[in-house]
Design a protein around this motif. Sequence first.
Motif, PDB file in Angstrom:
ATOM      1  N   ASP A  86       7.714  52.387  76.399  1.00  0.00           N
ATOM      2  CA  ASP A  86       8.755  51.434  76.063  1.00  0.00           C
ATOM      3  C   ASP A  86       8.369  50.027  76.519  1.00  0.00           C
ATOM      4  O   ASP A  86       8.538  49.060  75.779  1.00  0.00           O
ATOM      5  CB  ASP A  86      10.070  51.863  76.711  1.00  0.00           C
ATOM      6  N   PHE A  87       7.850  49.934  77.728  1.00  0.00           N
ATOM      7  CA  PHE A  87       7.455  48.619  78.254  1.00  0.00           C
ATOM      8  C   PHE A  87       6.314  48.030  77.433  1.00  0.00           C
ATOM      9  O   PHE A  87       6.252  46.826  77.205  1.00  0.00           O
ATOM     10  CB  PHE A  87       7.050  48.725  79.729  1.00  0.00           C
ATOM     11  N   GLU A  88       5.394  48.913  76.987  1.00  0.00           N
ATOM     12  CA  GLU A  88       4.263  48.432  76.216  1.00  0.00           C
ATOM     13  C   GLU A  88       4.714  47.955  74.844  1.00  0.00           C
ATOM     14  O   GLU A  88       4.341  46.889  74.378  1.00  0.00           O
ATOM     15  CB  GLU A  88       3.239  49.559  76.058  1.00  0.00           C
ATOM     16  N   ARG A  89       5.567  48.782  74.218  1.00  0.00           N
ATOM     17  CA  ARG A  89       6.042  48.485  72.877  1.00  0.00           C
ATOM     18  C   ARG A  89       6.770  47.139  72.848  1.00  0.00           C
ATOM     19  O   ARG A  89       6.648  46.365  71.903  1.00  0.00           O
ATOM     20  CB  ARG A  89       6.985  49.609  72.448  1.00  0.00           C
ATOM     21  N   THR A  90       7.520  46.868  73.907  1.00  0.00           N
ATOM     22  CA  THR A  90       8.353  45.672  73.886  1.00  0.00           C
ATOM     23  C   THR A  90       7.721  44.499  74.615  1.00  0.00           C
ATOM     24  O   THR A  90       8.313  43.434  74.727  1.00  0.00           O
ATOM     25  CB  THR A  90       9.704  45.966  74.534  1.00  0.00           C
ATOM     26  N   GLY A  91       6.531  44.718  75.126  1.00  0.00           N
ATOM     27  CA  GLY A  91       5.855  43.614  75.797  1.00  0.00           C
ATOM     28  C   GLY A  91       6.305  43.376  77.229  1.00  0.00           C
ATOM     29  O   GLY A  91       5.813  42.471  77.890  1.00  0.00           O
ATOM     30  N   THR A  92       7.257  44.184  77.719  1.00  0.00           N
ATOM     31  CA  THR A  92       7.722  44.020  79.098  1.00  0.00           C
ATOM     32  C   THR A  92       6.572  44.202  80.079  1.00  0.00           C
ATOM     33  O   THR A  92       6.554  43.626  81.157  1.00  0.00           O
ATOM     34  CB  THR A  92       8.827  45.057  79.405  1.00  0.00           C
ATOM     35  N   ILE A  93       5.587  45.015  79.670  1.00  0.00           N
ATOM     36  CA  ILE A  93       4.503  45.383  80.587  1.00  0.00           C
ATOM     37  C   ILE A  93       3.757  44.161  81.115  1.00  0.00           C
ATOM     38  O   ILE A  93       3.245  44.169  82.230  1.00  0.00           O
ATOM     39  CB  ILE A  93       3.545  46.365  79.879  1.00  0.00           C
ATOM     40  N   GLU A  94       3.759  43.086  80.335  1.00  0.00           N
ATOM     41  CA  GLU A  94       3.011  41.906  80.766  1.00  0.00           C
ATOM     42  C   GLU A  94       3.647  41.196  81.938  1.00  0.00           C
ATOM     43  O   GLU A  94       3.020  40.378  82.590  1.00  0.00           O
ATOM     44  CB  GLU A  94       2.868  40.940  79.591  1.00  0.00           C
ATOM     45  N   LYS A  95       4.927  41.491  82.179  1.00  0.00           N
ATOM     46  CA  LYS A  95       5.558  40.859  83.343  1.00  0.00           C
ATOM     47  C   LYS A  95       6.018  41.913  84.333  1.00  0.00           C
ATOM     48  O   LYS A  95       6.997  41.749  85.051  1.00  0.00           O
ATOM     49  CB  LYS A  95       6.707  39.947  82.901  1.00  0.00           C
ATOM     50  N   MET A  96       5.299  43.037  84.336  1.00  0.00           N
ATOM     51  CA  MET A  96       5.737  44.137  85.177  1.00  0.00           C
ATOM     52  C   MET A  96       4.690  44.558  86.205  1.00  0.00           C
ATOM     53  O   MET A  96       3.498  44.488  85.943  1.00  0.00           O
ATOM     54  CB  MET A  96       6.052  45.330  84.275  1.00  0.00           C
ATOM     55  N   VAL A  97       5.188  44.986  87.374  1.00  0.00           N
ATOM     56  CA  VAL A  97       4.325  45.630  88.358  1.00  0.00           C
ATOM     57  C   VAL A  97       4.855  47.051  88.509  1.00  0.00           C
ATOM     58  O   VAL A  97       6.053  47.235  88.717  1.00  0.00           O
ATOM     59  CB  VAL A  97       4.398  44.936  89.733  1.00  0.00           C
ATOM     60  N   GLY A  98       3.975  48.041  88.376  1.00  0.00           N
ATOM     61  CA  GLY A  98       4.444  49.425  88.476  1.00  0.00           C
ATOM     62  C   GLY A  98       3.845  50.159  89.663  1.00  0.00           C
ATOM     63  O   GLY A  98       2.653  50.022  89.957  1.00  0.00           O
ATOM     64  N   PHE A  99       4.696  50.880  90.396  1.00  0.00           N
ATOM     65  CA  PHE A  99       4.217  51.788  91.451  1.00  0.00           C
ATOM     66  C   PHE A  99       4.698  53.180  91.061  1.00  0.00           C
ATOM     67  O   PHE A  99       5.900  53.432  91.028  1.00  0.00           O
ATOM     68  CB  PHE A  99       4.793  51.405  92.812  1.00  0.00           C
ATOM     69  N   ILE A 100       3.749  54.045  90.740  1.00  0.00           N
ATOM     70  CA  ILE A 100       4.148  55.315  90.162  1.00  0.00           C
ATOM     71  C   ILE A 100       3.731  56.483  91.050  1.00  0.00           C
ATOM     72  O   ILE A 100       2.542  56.690  91.307  1.00  0.00           O
ATOM     73  CB  ILE A 100       3.491  55.506  88.782  1.00  0.00           C
ATOM     74  N   ASN A 101       4.733  57.220  91.529  1.00  0.00           N
ATOM     75  CA  ASN A 101       4.476  58.470  92.219  1.00  0.00           C
ATOM     76  C   ASN A 101       5.071  59.560  91.340  1.00  0.00           C
ATOM     77  O   ASN A 101       6.270  59.587  91.098  1.00  0.00           O
ATOM     78  CB  ASN A 101       5.140  58.438  93.608  1.00  0.00           C
ATOM     79  N   LEU A 102       4.218  60.421  90.810  1.00  0.00           N
ATOM     80  CA  LEU A 102       4.702  61.428  89.879  1.00  0.00           C
ATOM     81  C   LEU A 102       5.166  62.682  90.619  1.00  0.00           C
ATOM     82  O   LEU A 102       4.907  62.857  91.803  1.00  0.00           O
ATOM     83  CB  LEU A 102       3.603  61.793  88.875  1.00  0.00           C
ATOM     84  N   ALA A 103       5.822  63.554  89.858  1.00  0.00           N
ATOM     85  CA  ALA A 103       6.422  64.750  90.454  1.00  0.00           C
ATOM     86  C   ALA A 103       5.382  65.610  91.172  1.00  0.00           C
ATOM     87  O   ALA A 103       5.699  66.285  92.149  1.00  0.00           O
ATOM     88  CB  ALA A 103       7.131  65.559  89.383  1.00  0.00           C
ATOM     89  N   ASP A 104       4.138  65.591  90.691  1.00  0.00           N
ATOM     90  CA  ASP A 104       3.138  66.441  91.352  1.00  0.00           C
ATOM     91  C   ASP A 104       2.309  65.675  92.378  1.00  0.00           C
ATOM     92  O   ASP A 104       1.368  66.206  92.945  1.00  0.00           O
ATOM     93  CB  ASP A 104       2.242  67.122  90.303  1.00  0.00           C
ATOM     94  N   ASP A 105       2.642  64.435  92.608  1.00  0.00           N
ATOM     95  CA  ASP A 105       1.993  63.687  93.697  1.00  0.00           C
ATOM     96  C   ASP A 105       2.650  64.097  95.014  1.00  0.00           C
ATOM     97  O   ASP A 105       3.764  64.619  95.015  1.00  0.00           O
ATOM     98  CB  ASP A 105       2.166  62.177  93.484  1.00  0.00           C
ATOM     99  N   PRO A 106       1.979  63.847  96.142  1.00  0.00           N
ATOM    100  CA  PRO A 106       2.566  64.275  97.418  1.00  0.00           C
ATOM    101  C   PRO A 106       3.959  63.681  97.641  1.00  0.00           C
ATOM    102  O   PRO A 106       4.176  62.494  97.390  1.00  0.00           O
ATOM    103  CB  PRO A 106       1.594  63.727  98.463  1.00  0.00           C
ATOM    104  N   ALA A 107       4.868  64.529  98.095  1.00  0.00           N
ATOM    105  CA  ALA A 107       6.256  64.109  98.265  1.00  0.00           C
ATOM    106  C   ALA A 107       6.387  63.004  99.303  1.00  0.00           C
ATOM    107  O   ALA A 107       7.217  62.102  99.178  1.00  0.00           O
ATOM    108  CB  ALA A 107       7.114  65.304  98.639  1.00  0.00           C
ATOM    109  N   ILE A 108       5.546  63.060 100.335  1.00  0.00           N
ATOM    110  CA  ILE A 108       5.699  62.118 101.445  1.00  0.00           C
ATOM    111  C   ILE A 108       5.352  60.688 101.027  1.00  0.00           C
ATOM    112  O   ILE A 108       5.896  59.723 101.557  1.00  0.00           O
ATOM    113  CB  ILE A 108       4.829  62.579 102.636  1.00  0.00           C
ATOM    114  N   GLU A 109       4.481  60.597 100.021  1.00  0.00           N
ATOM    115  CA  GLU A 109       4.157  59.284  99.475  1.00  0.00           C
ATOM    116  C   GLU A 109       5.412  58.530  99.043  1.00  0.00           C
ATOM    117  O   GLU A 109       5.467  57.308  99.064  1.00  0.00           O
ATOM    118  CB  GLU A 109       3.290  59.489  98.227  1.00  0.00           C
ATOM    119  N   ARG A 110       6.407  59.312  98.632  1.00  0.00           N
ATOM    120  CA  ARG A 110       7.644  58.703  98.109  1.00  0.00           C
ATOM    121  C   ARG A 110       8.370  57.866  99.141  1.00  0.00           C
ATOM    122  O   ARG A 110       9.207  57.036  98.800  1.00  0.00           O
ATOM    123  CB  ARG A 110       8.580  59.821  97.624  1.00  0.00           C
TER     124      ARG A 110
END
Lengths: 460, 591
Positions: free
Chosen positions: A199-223
């Motif tokens: 969605d961010f890519e499609r609408t161009g939001t990505i160019e003004k975005m910083v993302g920090f992504i911890n996915l469901a299978d990443d270590p829980a403590i990282e959260r």
Amino acid sequence: MSKVVEYNSIREIAGPLMIVEGVRGIAYGELVNIELSSGEKRTGQVLEAREDLAVVQVFEGTRGMDSKGTRVRFTGETMKLGVSKEMIGRLFNGIGKPIDGKPPIVPDKKIDINGQPINPASREFPEEFIQTGVSAIDMMNTLVRGQKLPIFSEAGLPHNLLAAQIARQAKVRGKGESFAVVFGAMGITFEEAKFFMNDFERTGTIEKMVGFINLADDPAIERIITPRMALSTAEYLAFEHGMHVLVILTDMTNYCEALREISAARNEIPGRRGYPGYMYTDLANLYERAGKIKGKKGSVTQIPILTMPQGDISHPIPDLTGYITEGQIVVSKDLHRNGIYPPIDVLPSLSRLMNEGIGEGKTREDHSGVANQLYSAYAEGRDLRDLVAVVGEEALSDRDKKFLKFADLFEKRFVQQAPDENRDIIEGSFRIGWELLSTLPKNELKKVKQEHIEKYYVKQ
Amino acid sequence: MKKNQKQIVGKIIKIAGPVVQASGMLGVQMYEVVKVGKEGLIGEVIELRKDIATIQVYEETTGIAPGTEVVATGSPLSIELAPGVLGNIYDGIMRPLNIIKEQSGDFIARGIEAPAVDHSKKWEFTPEVKKGDKVTEGQIIGNVQETSIINHKIMIPPGINGEIVEIAGKGTYTVDDVIAKVKTEKGIEEVRMLQKWPVRIPRPMKQKEEPSVPLITGQRILDTFFPVAKGGTAATPGGFGTGKTVTQQSLAKWSDADIIIYIGCGERGNEMTDVLKTFPKLKDPKSGKPMLERTLIIANTSNMPVAAREASVYTGITVAEYFRDQGYAVALMADSTSRWAEAMREISGRLEEMPGEEGYPAYLATRLAQFYERSGRVVTLNNKEGSVTVIGAISPPGGDFSEPVTQNTLRVNKTFWALDKSLASRRHFPAINWLNSYSLYVDSVKEWYLKNASEHWAEYREKAMSLLQKEDELKEIVQLVGPDALPDTERLVLEVTRMLREDFLQQNAYHEVDAFCPLTKQLAMLEIILSFYDRALKAMENGVSVDSIAGMKIKDVIARMKEHPNDTFEKYAKEIKSKMESEFSSLEGSQ
């Protein structure tokens, strides 16, 4: 700060925690670098410091660690994040390492991710209206710059769609100011993350975005770290570069689960439902990092998203959140089932800072009256629905029938809108609002000022 | 400071969050203040075991390592009381946030030392006693006009009795200058404008009296239905979004106390900013002067250190008692006492104490009771009357009033303003439930009301309450059989109670007129609605249908009477009544 010494005297590893003994002069909160026998590197933080031992939480989890070959280095520093304006447009994992295949950023400065409380005497009161283009928010639960306004949702509801819509459409009317989105994802699924990215890519939001992504299978403590990374970045962009930053944190429920996991591993006395007694303070340390500062241009606005277990708003996570944040947007299963998007139930929703952000010169002079009137008319209509279920519609008076009808119209015409429909507050929300109010007799509009009724009431 | 005693210096052996342990502390006292590390972080001793002291630290402990020095100061946690405190905003241990801002910028750094008042500022002092006068503790020896509305009385500190041997003449002095010397049995004592007082110990007074004068708040549901007395206690429990803070702020703005102490305990930063922003603009209805001149704010927001949150309510009530001792009526708002209780729970958890109900420490009830008992209408040491009214907000988890903080508060509290989520969600504000709330001061303030407000107060109050009670019963029936099944007289009750709810109980805290409703207007409004009811009953006897009463034009006028300017309301009320009468007569005439 003490000089860096390496230890391999691990006494105990349990859950996300590791106890190192024989240490000297370890500070509370210190950052720890860990090297496994395999050569893999991990990071941790000191949770408890004693004369000769330290309790360390390992962010990437303790899997694969052994108590013999693992080497631990105490850095003498607290957890810091290297920040720079170049972070905009980049994606990082939950502890701040790039995951978009591009090289690491060159930090402009390093900041403590725990932040410091903003002095209440330095705060500027948030009062700038943000138009999200969503009527149920703009008209009924107005968002202002520097506010923290969470979305309370449930599993299976389109809260992500709504959050993406807000991130895309949010703006201050008639101003072109530098604007950024910081997106912090804690334990969301790959698909959810993909949805946001697409969605961010499609609408161009990505160019003004910083993302920090911890996915469901990443270590829980990282959260535990992820939202702090996101907020530190936001504060940096807002208060050092004068940008208006919108922070979306999803899903806070996963964050709280991680908090509980650590607390349980430390054998702490649990509070409600096993969550630690300090969860209020901990959450406040995140949510309170929204705001504006006198004399500075930028602002940090937060939209945390949380899924209420079983839709229970009195569950500790939404409950404590609601006590800290400046209102809440409640997404309801009933409306969703009836095909209403966005399924925002305005009755339990609230924006505490609304009054300062609306009215003459900001939105329109009749905003407060209209919003209150819409609320109470809708509330009355909803009550009547319950009554109708028992006694039938015929038993209602003409007056009551009008309110019953109003509640339906309110949901279908006012709340309902398309995921890409960006409604202007005046041309859209106010126009529809008055059309609906005009289905009621003038003398029932007790919350609206007489002069505004004269001016805006639509003759049928 | 204890003199002739070696300073106790210990060493930290364990740190976990805001609680640290230090060894080598033999000789320190419970609740003595210590300074931790080079930065001199302020802490308080909360447990002693052999030479090991457990210390709660009022600031962030990140970066502190075992081996760090801990220095005992020899005195318990105390605050400075002197001219210059009003109009200020402080943190939980009485450090002025403005000064902290000057020293550390927009974010609060730690280890900052800032005195509560400006020690270099000179105040105009006017003495009230002369050389040779006998003075006793608490006696007022002079005045300082601190703000345009508050005359700060300079008192002989507790514990000093004797004869004035020196008194400063009229002139300007700093708070540290000696303004009087008193010859006591123990020798000459110097008296300054500045007093220090340990926050956990109640300030002395002669005796407590029964509260009998209401605190007028300008809020209709409170003044008319559930009044709190000056020197009394009130609790406002409510889930989030029910309007606790708005209610607390309305009280701080409009109640007729002389001094307002507002404690933001573990609440939102923006709310404190709101208070700071709006209070200077608001005018006191009595004096016309800015509200901030009689207000002192203590802000320990939710992200500020938790131990200081624990201390903040004690800091607040100590200041309140200090002004009470000068003969003022002080109202203290604590928003929210639940956060205070949670701070206790957090510290207790870190001490690994055996938890009581819901993880709260077993001493929760005792601490709450001790705090609320520091309220009261008292005869001061100086034989004046002063009072401290305590209004505590409670944030029960999930809005469930059966939890320990609410329950333990109710046991020591005499006024209960139950905030109700279902009212709030239909924007009925203040969302105080009229059926669940109560005030045990109704009888003790009755005399005052009958004399100063209206001889009909008790009668109107009872009548309105019984109508509302009746409505509740009728609503259950309506839920089952629909409104049409009710007899006309009962449908009339529903019409009138709707007026009571919407046109009387609801009050808009943001409306320029409605935010503050004087007592006389409250009673006039109530009288109009009740006389509407009586007149309608009579009209129905004369054959007028309930439907035509429901459609009367006068109802729209009544619906908007709350917005009518307060000063001309008396005349307006008469107009409404005559219009009402003529509309009823014409209805009857057309039968």
